[in-house]
Motif scaffolding. Structure first.
Motif, mmCIF file in Angstrom:
data_model
loop_
_atom_site.group_PDB
_atom_site.id
_atom_site.type_symbol
_atom_site.label_atom_id
_atom_site.label_comp_id
_atom_site.label_asym_id
_atom_site.label_seq_id
_atom_site.Cartn_x
_atom_site.Cartn_y
_atom_site.Cartn_z
ATOM 1 N N GLU A 51 -30.031 -48.610 -49.580
ATOM 2 C CA GLU A 51 -29.384 -47.583 -48.773
ATOM 3 C C GLU A 51 -30.176 -47.142 -47.541
ATOM 4 O O GLU A 51 -29.581 -46.766 -46.534
ATOM 5 C CB GLU A 51 -29.079 -46.372 -49.655
ATOM 6 C CG GLU A 51 -28.102 -46.715 -50.774
ATOM 7 C CD GLU A 51 -28.082 -45.684 -51.896
ATOM 8 O OE1 GLU A 51 -28.468 -44.525 -51.635
ATOM 9 O OE2 GLU A 51 -27.694 -46.046 -53.013
ATOM 10 N N GLU A 52 -31.506 -47.168 -47.629
ATOM 11 C CA GLU A 52 -32.283 -46.660 -46.499
ATOM 12 C C GLU A 52 -32.976 -47.779 -45.720
ATOM 13 O O GLU A 52 -32.875 -47.840 -44.501
ATOM 14 C CB GLU A 52 -33.329 -45.646 -46.973
ATOM 15 C CG GLU A 52 -34.060 -44.997 -45.815
ATOM 16 C CD GLU A 52 -34.956 -43.850 -46.227
ATOM 17 O OE1 GLU A 52 -35.813 -43.485 -45.424
ATOM 18 O OE2 GLU A 52 -34.792 -43.324 -47.335
ATOM 19 N N THR A 95 -46.432 -53.962 -42.004
ATOM 20 C CA THR A 95 -46.335 -52.849 -41.064
ATOM 21 C C THR A 95 -45.366 -53.180 -39.933
ATOM 22 O O THR A 95 -44.551 -52.329 -39.532
ATOM 23 C CB THR A 95 -47.731 -52.507 -40.490
ATOM 24 O OG1 THR A 95 -48.596 -52.153 -41.570
ATOM 25 C CG2 THR A 95 -47.672 -51.369 -39.497
ATOM 26 N N LEU A 96 -45.441 -54.391 -39.432
ATOM 27 C CA LEU A 96 -44.528 -54.800 -38.357
ATOM 28 C C LEU A 96 -43.077 -54.807 -38.819
ATOM 29 O O LEU A 96 -42.180 -54.374 -38.089
ATOM 30 C CB LEU A 96 -44.926 -56.173 -37.815
ATOM 31 C CG LEU A 96 -46.236 -56.206 -37.037
ATOM 32 C CD1 LEU A 96 -46.626 -57.643 -36.699
ATOM 33 C CD2 LEU A 96 -46.151 -55.364 -35.787
ATOM 34 N N VAL A 97 -42.836 -55.281 -40.042
ATOM 35 C CA VAL A 97 -41.470 -55.265 -40.587
ATOM 36 C C VAL A 97 -40.970 -53.828 -40.701
ATOM 37 O O VAL A 97 -39.839 -53.516 -40.312
ATOM 38 C CB VAL A 97 -41.408 -55.986 -41.949
ATOM 39 C CG1 VAL A 97 -40.078 -55.735 -42.654
ATOM 40 C CG2 VAL A 97 -41.646 -57.481 -41.775
ATOM 41 N N VAL A 102 -37.224 -50.875 -40.280
ATOM 42 C CA VAL A 102 -36.991 -49.742 -41.184
ATOM 43 C C VAL A 102 -37.117 -48.411 -40.456
ATOM 44 O O VAL A 102 -36.181 -47.616 -40.454
ATOM 45 C CB VAL A 102 -37.945 -49.801 -42.408
ATOM 46 C CG1 VAL A 102 -37.672 -48.638 -43.346
ATOM 47 C CG2 VAL A 102 -37.808 -51.132 -43.151
ATOM 48 N N TYR A 103 -38.269 -48.162 -39.872
ATOM 49 C CA TYR A 103 -38.510 -46.897 -39.169
ATOM 50 C C TYR A 103 -39.006 -47.170 -37.749
ATOM 51 O O TYR A 103 -40.193 -46.994 -37.441
ATOM 52 C CB TYR A 103 -39.531 -46.039 -39.923
ATOM 53 C CG TYR A 103 -39.093 -45.614 -41.296
ATOM 54 C CD1 TYR A 103 -37.949 -44.836 -41.464
ATOM 55 C CD2 TYR A 103 -39.816 -45.966 -42.424
ATOM 56 C CE1 TYR A 103 -37.537 -44.437 -42.723
ATOM 57 C CE2 TYR A 103 -39.419 -45.573 -43.694
ATOM 58 C CZ TYR A 103 -38.279 -44.814 -43.827
ATOM 59 O OH TYR A 103 -37.879 -44.427 -45.073
ATOM 60 N N PRO A 104 -38.124 -47.594 -36.842
ATOM 61 C CA PRO A 104 -38.552 -47.961 -35.490
ATOM 62 C C PRO A 104 -39.058 -46.788 -34.644
ATOM 63 O O PRO A 104 -39.686 -47.012 -33.612
ATOM 64 C CB PRO A 104 -37.302 -48.588 -34.875
ATOM 65 C CG PRO A 104 -36.160 -48.095 -35.685
ATOM 66 C CD PRO A 104 -36.694 -47.811 -37.055
ATOM 67 N N ASN A 105 -38.826 -45.583 -35.070
ATOM 68 C CA ASN A 105 -39.297 -44.418 -34.311
ATOM 69 C C ASN A 105 -40.619 -43.861 -34.832
ATOM 70 O O ASN A 105 -41.017 -42.770 -34.445
ATOM 71 C CB ASN A 105 -38.233 -43.310 -34.315
ATOM 72 C CG ASN A 105 -36.984 -43.737 -33.577
ATOM 73 O OD1 ASN A 105 -37.059 -44.456 -32.585
ATOM 74 N ND2 ASN A 105 -35.834 -43.323 -34.063
ATOM 75 N N ALA A 106 -41.288 -44.615 -35.698
ATOM 76 C CA ALA A 106 -42.520 -44.108 -36.303
ATOM 77 C C ALA A 106 -43.757 -44.869 -35.828
ATOM 78 O O ALA A 106 -44.700 -45.083 -36.586
ATOM 79 C CB ALA A 106 -42.399 -44.182 -37.823
#
Length: 139
Positions: A51-52, A95-97, A102-106
């Motif tokens: 889901e996330e 980390t790159l994945v 997953v969290y492109p704004n982090a």
């Protein structure tokens, strides 16, 4: 006026930096792996991947198993300083994945992880490590 401070900074042992990078970097991933392991029993880990996280190239079941396994196996190697450069490379890939899918704004968080891992890939585990002991024994 700045020279004494800079000279002092230059005396910070690289082995100390490597040790801190190994412990800090490894701890982040190990804690995440332990949380994922804990979530296997009640299904929260799989739900998180379904889901996330929603990785575009792996089914959630495989991604969850791979991520959990990597986060439980690689950090102890990193912390102990065993096969450090390769453990750091694998965790940098993870980390790159995470950053890309997953969290492109982090990037602020992932960038800090990447710096620790890149340092270890370039300079190795340092003198307080199993890699260092193994290299001494191999001579």
């Amino acid at each position: 006026m700045l020279r004494p401070a800079i000279a002092l900074f230059e005396r910070i042992p690289q082995d100390l930096i490597a040790l801190i990078a190994r412990i800090a970097g490894g701890t982040v991933f190990l804690r995440s792996g332990l949380l994922k392991l804990d979530g296997w029993a009640d299904g929260t880990t799989l739900a998180l991947f379904r889901e996330e996280y929603r990785l575009p190239f792996l089914p959630p079941e495989i991604a969850a198993l791979a991520a959990t396994s990597a986060e439980l196996l690689l950090p102890p190697l990193l912390i102990a300083g065993l096969l450090t450069r390769f453990a750091a490379l694998a965790l940098l890939g993870m980390t790159l994945v995470i950053q890309l899918f997953v969290y492109p704004n982090a990037f602020d968080t992932h960038g800090v992880w990447a710096v620790c891992l890149l340092f270890l890939m370039k300079y190795g585990a340092g003198g307080v490590s199993l890699d260092h002991i193994a290299a001494k024994l191999a001579r």
